[in-house]
Scaffold this active site. Structure first.
Site, PDB file in Angstrom:
ATOM      1  N   HIS A 170       0.832  -1.202   0.000  1.00  0.00           N
ATOM      2  CA  HIS A 170       0.000   0.000   0.000  1.00  0.00           C
ATOM      3  C   HIS A 170       0.872   1.259   0.000  1.00  0.00           C
ATOM      4  CE1 HIS A 170       0.967   0.914   4.188  1.00  0.00           C
ATOM      5  NE2 HIS A 170       0.823  -0.390   4.426  1.00  0.00           N
TER       6      HIS A 170
ATOM      7  N   GLU B 278      -2.056  -7.133   7.527  1.00  0.00           N
ATOM      8  CA  GLU B 278      -0.733  -6.919   8.108  1.00  0.00           C
ATOM      9  C   GLU B 278      -0.500  -7.852   9.285  1.00  0.00           C
ATOM     10  OE1 GLU B 278       2.271  -6.500   7.981  1.00  0.00           O
ATOM     11  OE2 GLU B 278       2.543  -4.360   7.649  1.00  0.00           O
TER      12      GLU B 278
END
Length: 183
Positions: free
Chosen positions: A6, A83
Site C-alpha cells: 500500500h 498486516e
C-alpha cells in the site's frame, strides 16, 4: 502474480519521524501515498492485470481503489492479506463501516471484526502466508492478479522488505520465504 505494498499511510509518515507507534487505528493514505498509488497504477498499466485482491485495511483499500480506477479493474477484499498485527494501525475498521465507505465492494465474506485480537507473532504471519501461497497456486489466472497488501505480509511471502507502493513479482509455486531468526 504481482504483490503491491500500500501507499504511504498516516502511520508510516508519523512513525518515520519518531520511530514510535503514533496510536493511529486503521489510518488512511497521505497525499504522498495517493501519489504513490497513481505512480504504481502507471507502472502496472502494461502488466496485463485483470483483477486486484486487497487487504481490508483502509490504506490497502484506498491504494487498490486508486489503481483499480486507473486500470479499470475489479477489487476482491481478502482478510488473509492483512498486516502482521504489531502496531495500533493494525486494528481494522469493522466490516459494516467498510461497507459504507466502499459500497461498490463485496464484504459479505468478511467477518464484522476481521483483524487479529492480539499481536500476531512471526509464526502466525508465516502460516497465513503459506495459506495464501496455496490459494494463489490454485488460481488459474494468477499471472493477471495484483495483490495489495502490507510490509509484514509481503515479507512473509517473499522475504523482501519493501517500500510503500513497491511492486514485487511473486510465484506462488516457488520456494517459500525464509526469514532470518528473530534475535
Amino acid at each position: 502474480m504481482l504483490l503491491i505494498r500500500h501507499g504511504q499511510s498516516e502511520f508510516n509518515a508519523a512513525f518515520a519521524v519518531r520511530r514510535v507507534d503514533p496510536g493511529l487505528i486503521d489510518p488512511g493514505l497521505t497525499e504522498t501515498g495517493r501519489a504513490q498509488a497513481l505512480a504504481a497504477a502507471a507502472q502496472l498499466s502494461d502488466r496485463g492485470l485483470r483483477r486486484l485482491l486487497a487487504s481490508p485495511y483502509t490504506r490497502a483499500l484506498q491504494t487498490a481503489s486508486i489503481i483499480a480506477e486507473v486500470l479499470e479493474l475489479p477489487i476482491e477484499v481478502q482478510p488473509i492479506l492483512g498486516e502482521h498485527a504489531h502496531f495500533m494501525c493494525d486494528i481494522g475498521t469493522p466490516r459494516s463501516e467498510l461497507e459504507k465507505q466502499w459500497p461498490y465492494l463485496a464484504f459479505d465474506h468478511v467477518p464484522e471484526i476481521w483483524w487479529p485480537d492480539q499481536e500476531e507473532n512471526e509464526d502466525g504471519v508465516m502460516m497465513r502466508a503459506a495459506e495464501f501461497r496455496a490459494i494463489a497456486a490454485g488460481m488459474r489466472d494468477e499471472r493477471h492478479v495484483g495483490v495489495v497488501s502490507h510490509w509484514g505480509f509481503i515479507r512473509a511471502l517473499t522475504g523482501e522488505e519493501v517500500t510503500n507502493c513497491a511492486i514485487v513479482e511473486f510465484d506462488p509455486r516457488g520456494a517459500p520465504a525464509r526469514l532470518p531468526p528473530v534475535p
